[in-house]
Design a protein around this motif. Structure first.
Motif, short mmCIF file in Angstrom:
data_model
loop_
_atom_site.label_atom_id
_atom_site.label_comp_id
_atom_site.label_asym_id
_atom_site.label_seq_id
_atom_site.Cartn_x
_atom_site.Cartn_y
_atom_site.Cartn_z
N LEU A 10 -8.32 27.37 -26.00
CA LEU A 10 -7.91 25.96 -26.08
C LEU A 10 -8.08 25.24 -24.75
CD1 LEU A 10 -4.78 26.26 -28.40
CD2 LEU A 10 -7.17 25.80 -29.02
N LEU A 11 -8.64 25.94 -23.76
CA LEU A 11 -8.97 25.32 -22.48
C LEU A 11 -10.47 25.06 -22.33
CD1 LEU A 11 -6.77 27.42 -20.01
CD2 LEU A 11 -6.28 25.15 -20.96
N SER A 12 -11.26 25.47 -23.30
CA SER A 12 -12.72 25.42 -23.17
C SER A 12 -13.30 24.04 -23.49
CB SER A 12 -13.37 26.45 -24.10
OG SER A 12 -14.76 26.24 -24.20
N PRO A 13 -14.01 23.42 -22.54
CA PRO A 13 -14.65 22.15 -22.86
C PRO A 13 -15.74 22.29 -23.90
CG PRO A 13 -15.40 22.95 -20.72
CD PRO A 13 -14.28 23.85 -21.16
N TYR A 14 -16.40 23.44 -23.90
CA TYR A 14 -17.47 23.63 -24.89
C TYR A 14 -16.90 23.83 -26.29
CZ TYR A 14 -20.71 23.69 -21.02
OH TYR A 14 -21.45 23.32 -19.92
N PHE A 38 -7.39 33.03 -27.66
CA PHE A 38 -7.21 34.11 -26.69
C PHE A 38 -7.20 33.53 -25.27
CE2 PHE A 38 -11.73 33.51 -26.93
CZ PHE A 38 -12.19 33.74 -25.64
N ASP A 39 -6.82 34.37 -24.32
CA ASP A 39 -6.73 34.00 -22.91
C ASP A 39 -8.09 34.18 -22.25
OD1 ASP A 39 -6.29 33.82 -20.16
OD2 ASP A 39 -4.41 34.92 -20.22
N ILE A 40 -8.79 33.08 -22.00
CA ILE A 40 -10.15 33.18 -21.48
C ILE A 40 -10.18 33.64 -20.03
CG2 ILE A 40 -10.40 30.77 -20.72
CD1 ILE A 40 -13.30 30.98 -22.00
N ASN A 88 -1.26 25.86 -19.10
CA ASN A 88 -0.91 27.08 -19.82
C ASN A 88 -1.26 26.90 -21.30
OD1 ASN A 88 0.18 29.41 -20.87
ND2 ASN A 88 2.30 28.88 -20.44
N ALA A 89 -2.30 27.58 -21.75
CA ALA A 89 -2.74 27.43 -23.14
C ALA A 89 -1.95 28.29 -24.11
CB ALA A 89 -4.23 27.77 -23.25
N ALA A 90 -1.08 29.16 -23.61
CA ALA A 90 -0.38 30.10 -24.49
C ALA A 90 0.50 29.40 -25.53
CB ALA A 90 0.44 31.09 -23.67
N PRO A 91 1.35 28.41 -25.17
CA PRO A 91 2.20 27.80 -26.20
C PRO A 91 1.40 27.16 -27.35
CG PRO A 91 3.00 27.24 -24.01
CD PRO A 91 1.65 27.89 -23.83
N ALA A 92 0.33 26.46 -27.02
CA ALA A 92 -0.50 25.86 -28.07
C ALA A 92 -1.19 26.93 -28.89
CB ALA A 92 -1.52 24.89 -27.46
N SER A 93 -1.61 28.00 -28.22
CA SER A 93 -2.25 29.11 -28.94
C SER A 93 -1.28 29.78 -29.90
CB SER A 93 -2.79 30.14 -27.93
OG SER A 93 -3.79 29.57 -27.11
N ALA A 109 -8.74 21.00 -37.84
CA ALA A 109 -8.20 19.78 -37.25
C ALA A 109 -7.17 20.11 -36.18
CB ALA A 109 -7.58 18.89 -38.33
N LEU A 110 -6.39 21.16 -36.39
CA LEU A 110 -5.37 21.54 -35.41
C LEU A 110 -6.03 22.00 -34.11
CD1 LEU A 110 -2.44 22.09 -34.60
CD2 LEU A 110 -2.68 24.36 -35.65
N VAL A 111 -6.97 22.92 -34.22
CA VAL A 111 -7.63 23.44 -33.02
C VAL A 111 -8.34 22.31 -32.28
CG1 VAL A 111 -9.51 24.94 -32.22
CG2 VAL A 111 -7.83 25.81 -33.86
N HIS A 112 -9.07 21.48 -33.03
CA HIS A 112 -9.77 20.37 -32.38
C HIS A 112 -8.78 19.36 -31.80
CE1 HIS A 112 -13.04 17.83 -31.26
NE2 HIS A 112 -12.56 16.83 -31.94
N GLY A 113 -7.64 19.20 -32.46
CA GLY A 113 -6.62 18.30 -31.95
C GLY A 113 -6.12 18.71 -30.57
N PHE A 114 -5.89 20.00 -30.38
CA PHE A 114 -5.47 20.49 -29.07
C PHE A 114 -6.58 20.29 -28.03
CE2 PHE A 114 -2.32 23.37 -31.30
CZ PHE A 114 -1.20 22.74 -30.77
N LEU A 115 -7.79 20.62 -28.40
CA LEU A 115 -8.91 20.47 -27.47
C LEU A 115 -9.14 19.00 -27.11
CD1 LEU A 115 -11.17 23.10 -29.21
CD2 LEU A 115 -10.37 23.27 -26.84
#
Length: 199
Positions: A10-14, A38-40, A88-93, A109-115
């Motif tokens: 959820l931290l990845s720009p790509y 996952f934790d990148i 910290n991406a863990a809570p959203a993950s 939609a949820l995953v894209h919403g976080f990104l």
């Protein structure tokens, strides 16, 4: 029916720039999708990757050129230096994991919403209010942010191990049950062709 394990940070720009194109590909071919956040940073440490802050200036210069170019290509708003990155991406993950277990909403939609919150809206995806809003916007119970934290943490860690076992080394990464792997939002056309039996 084909199945895709979607290993996502959820931290990845790509991953953000992938939008919901993977979901469109999966729907076109009737493929099921398992979202595996996952934790990148931990993945990089174990698979030879380099965190952005430690990359050579040449690589950083190309990143600064390519990311906005890809955003323009897909007509997506984009901030190269978001106010809340890295965070910290863990809570959203954990929320993604809880939502996947609960069902009832739109996982893509949820995953894209976080990104999108991170890369286009200057919001901190570690903030509880942002997490609840993203859950709600995708049709999930916002209270999922408060439940399943222990199991979410266990699954988050297990996803990292599963990623390494599947030879994942970045994000977004799509692993099809045929054994074929596709790394990056620029390989979604290849994923589409593979699921169509043409590649």
């Amino acid at each position: 029916m084909a199945h895709i394990d979607y290993f996502v940070s959820l931290l990845s720009p790509y991953a953000y720039l992938a939008g919901t194109r993977m979901e469109e590909v999966a729907a076109r071919h009737g493929a099921s999708v398992a979202y595996r956040p996952f934790d990148i940073v931990a993945l990089f440490a174990r698979t030879g990757g380099t965190p952005v802050k430690d990359r050579h200036p040449n690589r950083l210069a190309y990143r600064a050129e390519d990311l906005p170019r890809q955003a323009r290509k897909h007509d997506m708003p984009f901030n190269l230096k978001p106010a809340h990155w890295p965070t910290n991406a863990a809570p959203a993950s954990y929320a993604v994991i809880a939502a996947g277990n609960a069902g009832g909403g739109d996982m893509g939609a949820l995953v894209h919403g976080f990104l999108r919150a991170c890369w286009a809206e200057e919001r901190d995806i570690a903030d509880d209010a942002v997490i609840k809003d993203c859950l709600s916007q995708a049709g999930f119970d916002p209270n999922l942010a408060d439940s399943g934290l222990l199991s979410g943490a266990e699954t988050y860690a297990a996803n990292l191990e599963a990623a390494i076992e599947a030879s994942v080394f970045g994000a977004p990464f799509y692993v099809v049950d045929t054994g074929q792997k596709f790394w990056g939002q620029d390989r979604l056309e290849d994923l589409d062709l593979h699921l169509a039996g043409k590649l």
